[in-house]
Motif scaffolding. Structure first.
Motif, PDB file in Angstrom:
ATOM      1  N   UNK B 181       0.805  -1.221   0.000  1.00 15.47           N
ATOM      2  CA  UNK B 181       0.000   0.000   0.000  1.00 15.47           C
ATOM      3  C   UNK B 181       0.839   1.273   0.000  1.00 15.47           C
ATOM      4  N   UNK B 182       2.087   1.193   0.487  1.00 15.85           N
ATOM      5  CA  UNK B 182       2.819   2.444   0.720  1.00 15.85           C
ATOM      6  C   UNK B 182       4.108   2.605  -0.081  1.00 15.85           C
ATOM      7  N   UNK B 183       4.588   1.576  -0.772  1.00 15.04           N
ATOM      8  CA  UNK B 183       5.835   1.757  -1.533  1.00 15.04           C
ATOM      9  C   UNK B 183       5.544   2.537  -2.807  1.00 15.04           C
ATOM     10  N   UNK B 184       6.559   3.214  -3.332  1.00 15.95           N
ATOM     11  CA  UNK B 184       6.397   4.040  -4.525  1.00 15.95           C
ATOM     12  C   UNK B 184       5.845   3.274  -5.724  1.00 15.95           C
ATOM     13  N   UNK B 185       6.482   2.172  -6.135  1.00 16.11           N
ATOM     14  CA  UNK B 185       5.994   1.458  -7.323  1.00 16.11           C
ATOM     15  C   UNK B 185       4.567   0.920  -7.153  1.00 16.11           C
ATOM     16  N   UNK B 233      -5.866  10.486  -2.807  1.00 16.60           N
ATOM     17  CA  UNK B 233      -6.519   9.275  -2.297  1.00 16.60           C
ATOM     18  C   UNK B 233      -5.503   8.139  -2.100  1.00 16.60           C
ATOM     19  N   UNK B 234      -4.622   7.952  -3.091  1.00 15.18           N
ATOM     20  CA  UNK B 234      -3.633   6.873  -3.014  1.00 15.18           C
ATOM     21  C   UNK B 234      -2.643   7.150  -1.878  1.00 15.18           C
ATOM     22  N   UNK B 235      -2.195   8.382  -1.774  1.00 14.41           N
ATOM     23  CA  UNK B 235      -1.240   8.725  -0.716  1.00 14.41           C
ATOM     24  C   UNK B 235      -1.892   8.632   0.658  1.00 14.41           C
ATOM     25  N   UNK B 236      -3.175   8.949   0.724  1.00 13.65           N
ATOM     26  CA  UNK B 236      -3.887   8.837   1.994  1.00 13.65           C
ATOM     27  C   UNK B 236      -3.928   7.385   2.456  1.00 13.65           C
ATOM     28  N   UNK B 237      -4.190   6.483   1.528  1.00 16.68           N
ATOM     29  CA  UNK B 237      -4.228   5.055   1.867  1.00 16.68           C
ATOM     30  C   UNK B 237      -2.846   4.576   2.299  1.00 16.68           C
ATOM     31  N   UNK B 238      -1.809   5.060   1.623  1.00 19.48           N
ATOM     32  CA  UNK B 238      -0.427   4.698   1.997  1.00 19.48           C
ATOM     33  C   UNK B 238      -0.115   5.187   3.411  1.00 19.48           C
ATOM     34  N   UNK B 239      -0.493   6.423   3.701  1.00 22.98           N
ATOM     35  CA  UNK B 239      -0.235   6.987   5.026  1.00 22.98           C
ATOM     36  C   UNK B 239      -1.031   6.227   6.090  1.00 22.98           C
ATOM     37  N   UNK B 240      -2.261   5.838   5.735  1.00 26.60           N
ATOM     38  CA  UNK B 240      -3.076   5.035   6.654  1.00 26.60           C
ATOM     39  C   UNK B 240      -2.378   3.713   6.965  1.00 26.60           C
ATOM     40  N   UNK B 241      -1.873   3.034   5.922  1.00 21.83           N
ATOM     41  CA  UNK B 241      -1.208   1.736   6.122  1.00 21.83           C
ATOM     42  C   UNK B 241       0.015   1.891   7.022  1.00 21.83           C
TER      43      UNK B 241
END
Lengths: 314, 314
Positions: B181-185, B233-241
């Motif tokens: 969920x949080x790595x760049x690729x 939205x994608x970065x929010x999910x990454x930060x949540x994870x």
């Protein structure tokens, strides 16, 4: 030379005396806490157990397991979630003043971890995580042969690790904590909700004569062993939650062993199979570990208290 | 007295020389790995960097950060996930034979943790968890002022801690790992899938001229900063994870500090706010910790290698 071991367990109090080096109790006393117990009544009962055990003996050291958060560096109880009046009680100082020997105090999960490490399923394993699955779910660390308590003494709280963010709400406010899915009372609550909303669970219903308020984690285990569908489903989810928690911990800390104790872990082979399988699937393939049963049963905190007392003498 | 620090980074190689006690590099060299690099070409390039740095100096010790699993007790590289031919290369022995001084080798996350502990955002904090969020997600522990590597050297793998069992499938086979969920690729992949299936993300589409294959984690950060809905939205999910992972680790280990480095952590204040908020909500109220930014940036592995070399001299 003897060591006095004390266990303030929330609903029960126990004390035991052992010769240093021995693996058998010299004397042993156990008593249930009265209803409406408070810190004073617990301390009075424990005192009577102690004097009955000691007779004319003077112990060389005292170790104490306490069922609640403790500042192990000062031996001060922070509070009990089960018994009123334990806020900021300097238990180590009280006992040192009364008995004139060194006293070590720590919370029950840390102490039980130490007990299993020194005398139980953790002998020969220098890094292990002990997990108790009972009315609550807690854990204690041994790393490099020493307890790891965390900087604020809060390490080991696997009960409130989130494994299912879409799961049911826990008392702590989060969803899908390990304790919310795997502790005895919460499993009973989950079973109640299932039985209220759908058919099935006939064995479970029979065990409580359809009075769902009487359901307990213990009865769920019995019903599952007898083949009850709902009980098996609830226990499967509990085992899954523990397995995810253990696998995640394995990835994070890479200990040699996980040692599981507490009433829920007596739920039978199916339960253990799911715990081990999910833990294995959750951990990376390169991460090795074993998941084994605690060896000391209800006496783990007392034996850990012995080890704690010995550490204080070293 | 000088220390030689080496960083085998997967896509880049770096070497630096420092006087013991100094916080400034005496000399510093960095080179990209060629395409189709293998262990031999990496070692040859590193040798040329080293000899160019050393000139007539003989270092007192060498520290090495390696971008992949290492047996730190023997200094043997297990493998690289990026470069072929690194299987079971005894890197410590090779360097000790060639340079005649003591050499310490460990994986990049552990070494970077040590670097931040000794020279960066972890100074004065004896128990901390360093997390790098970049093309992968990894972590390194400092407990009681010492690296904790786990019994098989696998500790710190927060990237493969499951935070959303209903989430997308990770290369490791599980669902909803932090890295997934949080790595760049993986964030770029998630964005691609969203953009293929629905409207929105106009800024993101513009940045790559509608060629979604060109999306990167870096571009997501830029688009989010410019207000793009899908990127946010994608970065929010990454930060949540990351927040769930950090909160769970806080409950388990109770360290003082979490130090976050790597390209993804440059995604801006919104990202950090969500990480901190979710971590705080996931941890029990009694568990205190801070989440701070790494201080050493890309040089964390090199500075950690200095610290590792110093430990080997002690």
């Amino acid at each position: 030379m003897t060591i006095l071991a004390l266990d303030f367990g929330g609903t029960k109090l126990a004390a035991a005396l052992v010769n240093i080096g021995s693996r058998k109790w010299l004397r042993y006393e156990r008593r249930l806490s009265p209803e409406n117990a408070n810190a004073n009544t617990d301390l009075e009962i424990m005192r009577s157990l102690i004097y009955s055990l000691l007779q004319d003996t003077k112990p060389s050291a005292i170790g104490v397991s306490f069922g609640g958060p403790v500042d192990a560096s000062t031996g001060t109880v922070r509070l009990s979630h089960h018994v009123a009046g334990w806020e900021n009680i300097p238990l180590k100082n009280l006992l040192e003043d009364e008995f004139g020997v060194s006293v070590g105090v720590d919370n029950d999960a840390n102490v039980a971890a130490l007990g299993e490490h020194r005398f139980g399923a953790g002998q020969g394993y220098d890094s292990l995580f002990y997990i108790t699955v009972s009315t609550g779910v807690g854990g204690g660390w041994i790393l490099n042969g020493q307890p790891w308590r965390g900087v604020g003494g809060m390490a080991g709280e696997i009960g409130h690790v989130v494994v299912d963010p879409a799961g049911p709400i826990c008392l702590c406010g989060k969803r899908g904590c390990v304790e919310r899915l795997a502790s005895g009372p919460y499993m009973a609550q989950n079973a109640r909700e299932v039985l209220k909303t759908r058919k099935g669970g006939e064995i479970l219903r029979g065990l409580v004569d359809n009075n769902l308020e009487l359901l307990t984690g213990q009865l769920l285990s019995e019903a599952a062993a007898a083949g009850d569908d709902v009980a098996k489903e609830i226990l499967h989810k509990a085992a899954w939650a523990l397995g995810v928690g253990i696998g995640n911990v394995a990835n994070l800390m890479n200990p040699q062993r996980f040692i599981l104790g507490g009433g829920v872990t007596k739920a039978g082979e199916d339960f253990w199979r799911v715990v081990r399988q999910v833990a294995r699937e959750t951990a990376l393939p390169e991460v090795d570990f074993e998941v084994v049963s605690a060896a000391l049963g209800d006496d783990a905190p007392l034996w850990g208290a012995v080890a704690l007392a010995e550490m204080g003498m070293a």
